[in-house]
Structure formats: structure tokens, C-alpha cells
Design a protein around this motif. Structure first.
Motif, PDB file in Angstrom:
ATOM      1  N   CYS A  26      22.701  29.264 -12.249  1.00  0.00           N
ATOM      2  CA  CYS A  26      21.797  28.643 -11.283  1.00  0.00           C
ATOM      3  C   CYS A  26      21.339  29.639 -10.217  1.00  0.00           C
ATOM      4  CB  CYS A  26      22.503  27.467 -10.622  1.00  0.00           C
ATOM      5  SG  CYS A  26      21.536  26.616  -9.368  1.00  0.00           S
ATOM      6  N   VAL A  27      20.082  29.514  -9.806  1.00  0.00           N
ATOM      7  CA  VAL A  27      19.544  30.260  -8.670  1.00  0.00           C
ATOM      8  C   VAL A  27      18.877  29.251  -7.744  1.00  0.00           C
ATOM      9  CG1 VAL A  27      17.946  32.043  -7.881  1.00  0.00           C
ATOM     10  CG2 VAL A  27      19.146  32.334 -10.053  1.00  0.00           C
ATOM     11  N   ILE A  28      19.147  29.371  -6.453  1.00  0.00           N
ATOM     12  CA  ILE A  28      18.559  28.471  -5.454  1.00  0.00           C
ATOM     13  C   ILE A  28      17.619  29.272  -4.570  1.00  0.00           C
ATOM     14  CG2 ILE A  28      19.060  26.915  -3.521  1.00  0.00           C
ATOM     15  CD1 ILE A  28      21.900  26.608  -4.747  1.00  0.00           C
ATOM     16  N   THR A  29      16.475  28.698  -4.259  1.00  0.00           N
ATOM     17  CA  THR A  29      15.545  29.383  -3.368  1.00  0.00           C
ATOM     18  C   THR A  29      14.750  28.366  -2.552  1.00  0.00           C
ATOM     19  OG1 THR A  29      13.734  31.006  -3.254  1.00  0.00           O
ATOM     20  CG2 THR A  29      13.690  29.477  -5.103  1.00  0.00           C
ATOM     21  N   THR A  30      14.355  28.779  -1.361  1.00  0.00           N
ATOM     22  CA  THR A  30      13.407  27.990  -0.561  1.00  0.00           C
ATOM     23  C   THR A  30      12.022  28.633  -0.619  1.00  0.00           C
ATOM     24  OG1 THR A  30      14.188  29.209   1.382  1.00  0.00           O
ATOM     25  CG2 THR A  30      15.089  27.001   1.043  1.00  0.00           C
ATOM     26  N   ASN A  31      11.858  29.685  -1.417  1.00  0.00           N
ATOM     27  CA  ASN A  31      10.576  30.383  -1.529  1.00  0.00           C
ATOM     28  C   ASN A  31       9.564  29.538  -2.312  1.00  0.00           C
ATOM     29  OD1 ASN A  31      11.924  32.434  -0.269  1.00  0.00           O
ATOM     30  ND2 ASN A  31      12.000  33.778  -2.048  1.00  0.00           N
ATOM     31  N   PHE A  32       8.293  29.692  -1.955  1.00  0.00           N
ATOM     32  CA  PHE A  32       7.233  28.990  -2.668  1.00  0.00           C
ATOM     33  C   PHE A  32       6.661  29.803  -3.823  1.00  0.00           C
ATOM     34  CE2 PHE A  32       6.313  26.804   1.606  1.00  0.00           C
ATOM     35  CZ  PHE A  32       7.157  25.766   1.295  1.00  0.00           C
ATOM     36  N   ASP A  33       6.870  31.113  -3.820  1.00  0.00           N
ATOM     37  CA  ASP A  33       6.313  31.958  -4.877  1.00  0.00           C
ATOM     38  C   ASP A  33       7.120  31.815  -6.165  1.00  0.00           C
ATOM     39  OD1 ASP A  33       8.510  34.008  -4.957  1.00  0.00           O
ATOM     40  OD2 ASP A  33       7.885  34.298  -2.890  1.00  0.00           O
ATOM     41  N   ASP A  34       6.630  32.471  -7.231  1.00  0.00           N
ATOM     42  CA  ASP A  34       7.315  32.380  -8.531  1.00  0.00           C
ATOM     43  C   ASP A  34       7.986  33.689  -8.920  1.00  0.00           C
ATOM     44  OD1 ASP A  34       5.114  33.944  -9.073  1.00  0.00           O
ATOM     45  OD2 ASP A  34       4.423  32.785 -10.809  1.00  0.00           O
ATOM     46  N   VAL A  35       8.317  34.525  -7.934  1.00  0.00           N
ATOM     47  CA  VAL A  35       8.894  35.834  -8.212  1.00  0.00           C
ATOM     48  C   VAL A  35      10.203  35.725  -8.992  1.00  0.00           C
ATOM     49  CG1 VAL A  35       9.949  37.876  -7.156  1.00  0.00           C
ATOM     50  CG2 VAL A  35       7.779  37.020  -6.292  1.00  0.00           C
ATOM     51  N   THR A  36      11.109  34.882  -8.531  1.00  0.00           N
ATOM     52  CA  THR A  36      12.405  34.746  -9.202  1.00  0.00           C
ATOM     53  C   THR A  36      12.231  34.272 -10.638  1.00  0.00           C
ATOM     54  OG1 THR A  36      13.478  34.223  -7.088  1.00  0.00           O
ATOM     55  CG2 THR A  36      14.671  33.660  -9.089  1.00  0.00           C
ATOM     56  N   LYS A  37      11.383  33.291 -10.837  1.00  0.00           N
ATOM     57  CA  LYS A  37      11.134  32.766 -12.179  1.00  0.00           C
ATOM     58  C   LYS A  37      10.617  33.860 -13.099  1.00  0.00           C
ATOM     59  CE  LYS A  37       8.312  29.333 -14.617  1.00  0.00           C
ATOM     60  NZ  LYS A  37       7.275  28.275 -14.461  1.00  0.00           N
ATOM     61  N   ARG A  38       9.655  34.648 -12.626  1.00  0.00           N
ATOM     62  CA  ARG A  38       9.075  35.701 -13.466  1.00  0.00           C
ATOM     63  C   ARG A  38      10.064  36.835 -13.721  1.00  0.00           C
ATOM     64  NH1 ARG A  38       4.350  38.256 -11.544  1.00  0.00           N
ATOM     65  NH2 ARG A  38       4.590  37.465  -9.440  1.00  0.00           N
ATOM     66  N   CYS A  39      10.957  37.097 -12.763  1.00  0.00           N
ATOM     67  CA  CYS A  39      11.991  38.123 -12.973  1.00  0.00           C
ATOM     68  C   CYS A  39      12.897  37.747 -14.142  1.00  0.00           C
ATOM     69  CB  CYS A  39      12.831  38.302 -11.715  1.00  0.00           C
ATOM     70  SG  CYS A  39      12.081  39.328 -10.454  1.00  0.00           S
ATOM     71  N   TYR A  40      13.306  36.492 -14.177  1.00  0.00           N
ATOM     72  CA  TYR A  40      14.187  36.041 -15.258  1.00  0.00           C
ATOM     73  C   TYR A  40      13.455  36.015 -16.595  1.00  0.00           C
ATOM     74  CZ  TYR A  40      18.319  35.054 -12.484  1.00  0.00           C
ATOM     75  OH  TYR A  40      19.453  35.197 -11.718  1.00  0.00           O
ATOM     76  N   GLU A  41      12.195  35.670 -16.584  1.00  0.00           N
ATOM     77  CA  GLU A  41      11.409  35.694 -17.823  1.00  0.00           C
ATOM     78  C   GLU A  41      11.246  37.117 -18.336  1.00  0.00           C
ATOM     79  OE1 GLU A  41       8.682  31.680 -17.020  1.00  0.00           O
ATOM     80  OE2 GLU A  41       7.872  33.680 -16.568  1.00  0.00           O
ATOM     81  N   ALA A  42      10.994  38.063 -17.424  1.00  0.00           N
ATOM     82  CA  ALA A  42      10.832  39.463 -17.820  1.00  0.00           C
ATOM     83  C   ALA A  42      12.114  40.037 -18.401  1.00  0.00           C
ATOM     84  CB  ALA A  42      10.383  40.298 -16.619  1.00  0.00           C
ATOM     85  N   ALA A  43      13.259  39.505 -17.963  1.00  0.00           N
ATOM     86  CA  ALA A  43      14.556  39.964 -18.472  1.00  0.00           C
ATOM     87  C   ALA A  43      15.003  39.166 -19.701  1.00  0.00           C
ATOM     88  CB  ALA A  43      15.614  39.848 -17.374  1.00  0.00           C
TER      89      ALA A  43
END
Length: 345
Positions: free
Chosen positions: A178-195
Motif C-alpha cells: 500500500c501507498v498513501i498520498t494526499t497528492n492530486f497528481d499521478d506521479v506515484t501511480k506512474r512510477c509503479y507502472e514504469a517499474a
């Protein structure tokens, strides 16, 4: 390791890594005659060897940097305890806006301040609100002043797919649930997809009743506690949106209690006065410091010693224990500490 290749390319172009001596072309610790290069000796395996050597060298340098940081602030024991908990697989990263800044997304203060230019808001009065840490009130002032255009500026700032850069790219290699964020961007999501580690599910804070079960399942879940930039329906940014989604605070309290069942590691979070910390403090006061999970945060150290102590004490009221790093070394220090979390140091 794909995210390191642009950094590796920059490193190769440095004079100490690329030079000609006695008629041979030197790249780091390898060298070739010009005719060997022209005949195609520099095949992919040669590049891979250089790259892997460089990755290992860089990792060793960063881990040494992490040791120096922990020594500077006398935090070796605290970090060792965090490593023990991490090794059991129960540490959940709480990702803040600071990890998206390297990719070109604004921090909250920068976003709010840069958008008052097209309004009649008094900038000095607005600064006072921000200095007091009243971000939701500042956001409400901006929303009221911009009207329907407010949703557009939020989406323009955080809804664009900018090139990802910085230590945020290390997260998929450190945390695999699990990853928790209050950010509105999709940076975390795209990082995991790229990996090649996409999230199996994406939840918002509205699903607070489901969180205990979801977290217990151990799936790779992205919890966007305050929604996204592309939909104002589930977004939580302004004072009105906080009241709408959290009402009298019970929903927020339920969400906080669910995520606090794990050990949280705040990364890229300013952790100033906000509703999340207030809810955590309420939870700790109701249950006692020693009866709930301890949490940790990678934070830049205030230069003034008295300010650092006051900041530490305020965080500990929420059961959050700071792991300081030198101010002005955000990305490199966080990367070093994340690497050290995975390695025995």
C-alpha cells in the motif's frame, strides 16, 4: 533501475569519466582503441557492465551519505528500529507533495500563491494565512475568488503528465504494497507502472470503512486520501470540501485510525498543522502513545536547535518520530535514507 539511466548518461559525460589518453578512449574504468569502437566492440553488454558497476558505486556512496546523516543527528538507533519494522513488511509510505516537485509539480504553497495574481486577494493577507498553516482556508479564499476557474487551475497544475524525475522513482523498489498520498497528481501511480508494479486498486478517503480490510489484504493499493485533480467530486482541498467530505470529522478520524494500524513513513510531507496530524493526535490521546503504532518521517532539520526540539515535540504528540536530514538536500538525502532502509548499514 531504468530510472537511473538518464543520471548514468549525465555521469558518463563528465570529464573524469570520459577522456582520451595515449590514443585510447576511456569511459570510467574501461578503454578502447578508436578502431575497436568503430568495429562495434562497444556492444550492449559493455554498456550494461558499465551501468551496473556505476549503480553499485552510486548505491555505496548514498548509503555512506545516509550513515553520515544519521550520525550528524544521532539517529542511528531510531533508524535501526524503523529498519526492523520495515523488514517485517508493515511500513507504509505516506507520500507528500515534496516528492512531486522534482517532476515539475508545484508544492501547495507555491500553487496557492501563484494563482492569486488573477484575483483581488491581498497578497500580504494571504501570506499571513499560509504562514499560520491554514492551507484549506487559503484554498477556500482562492476558490471563492476564482469561481469555476478554480477547478481548471487545479487540473492544469496537477493533472498534466509531466516527465517524472527524482527520488520518487525509488518507491516501487522499496515498498511493494500500500501507498498513501494526499497528492492530486499521478506521479506515484506512474512510477509503479514504469517499474512494472501497477496498483491493483486505487481508493479515495471516502472508502474509509473499507480501509482496514483492504490494508489487511496486503495488496498493492494506492490510497489517494484527498482525491485527484481531475475530479472535484472526490477532491478535498478547500475548507468547504473538508466539511463536505468529513462533516463533523468522524469520516476523517475513521480513515486516520485505519491507516494508523500500520507504521507510516512520511516522505516528502511538510507535516505542518493540518487536519491529518490533528486527527492523529486525537487518536493517540484517546489510546495512549504506547498502545498505537509509532510512525516516522524523513524531514529537513530546522537550523535553529530550539526550533528543532519544538518541532520534534509537536510531532511526537502525534506519535510521529522525525528522522532529520540537512536542509537543502531533499532529493539526495531521501534517496540515501530509502536505500539505507533496504540495506544493512
Amino acid at each position: 533501475m531504468k530510472h537511473l539511466k538518464p543520471i548514468f548518461a549525465d555521469a558518463l559525460s563528465q570529464e573524469e569519466n570520459l577522456f582520451v589518453d595515449k590514443g585510447r578512449v576511456h569511459i570510467r574504468d574501461k578503454h578502447w582503441a578508436p578502431d575497436e569502437i568503430l568495429e562495434g566492440l562497444l556492444k550492449p553488454e559493455a554498456y550494461n557492465d558499465l551501468f551496473l558497476d556505476w549503480v553499485q558505486e552510486r548505491k555505496e556512496e548514498l548509503i555512506e551519505s545516509a550513515k553520515a546523516i544519521l550520525d550528524e543527528f544521532n539517529l542511528q538507533d531510531r533508524f535501526s528500529k524503523l529498519r526492523e519494522v520495515y523488514a517485517r513488511g508493515v511500513v507504509v509510505p505516506f507520500v507528500g507533495a515534496g516528492l512531486s516537485v522534482s517532476s515539475g509539480y508545484p508544492g501547495w504553497t507555491a500553487f496557492l500563491k501563484q494563482n492569486i495574481r488573477e484575483t483581488a486577494i491581498d497578497p500580504f493577507e494571504f501570506d499571513e494565512i499560509l504562514r499560520a498553516g491554514l492551507y484549506e482556508d487559503a484554498a477556500q479564499r482562492l476558490a471563492d475568488a476564482l469561481g469555476p476557474a478554480f477547478n481548471e487551475v487545479v487540473e492544469n497544475a496537477f493533472g498534466r503528465s509531466r516527465d517524472i524525475s527524482g527520488c520518487v522513482q525509488l518507491l516501487p523498489h522499496v515498498f511493494d504494497s500500500c501507498v498513501i498520498t494526499t497528492n492530486f497528481d499521478d506521479v506515484t501511480k506512474r512510477c509503479y507502472e514504469a517499474a512494472d508494479k501497477p496498483f491493483s486498486e486505487e481508493l479515495s478517503g471516502e472508502h474509509s470503512r473499507e480501509l482496514p480490510r483492504k490494508l489487511a489484504e496486503g495488496k498493492r493499493i494506492l490510497l489517494k486520501l484527498h482525491g485527484t485533480s481531475t475530479s472535484p467530486r472526490g477532491r478535498i482541498l478547500t475548507a468547504t470540501e473538508y466539511r463536505k467530505h468529513y462533516g463533523d470529522g468522524e469520516e476523517l478520524q475513521r480513515a486516520i485510525e485505519a491507516i494508523c494500524s500500520k507504521t507510516l513513513l512520511f516522505v516528502g510531507c511538510s507535516l505542518t498543522v493540518d487536519r491529518t496530524l490533528t486527527a492523529m493526535k486525537t487518536f493517540v490521546q484517546a489510546n495512549g502513545h504506547d498502545n498505537v503504532a509509532r510512525h516516522y518521517a524523513f524531514l529537513p532539520a530546522p537550523i535553529d536547535g530550539a526550533e528543532r526540539i519544538a518541532r520534534r515535540d509537536a510531532l511526537i504528540e502525534c506519535n510521529v518520530y522525525p528522522i532529520w536530514y540537512p536542509a537543502g538536500t531533499h532529493d539526495e538525502s531521501i534517496e540515501a535514507l530509502l536505500l539505507a532502509l533496504m540495506e544493512k548499514i
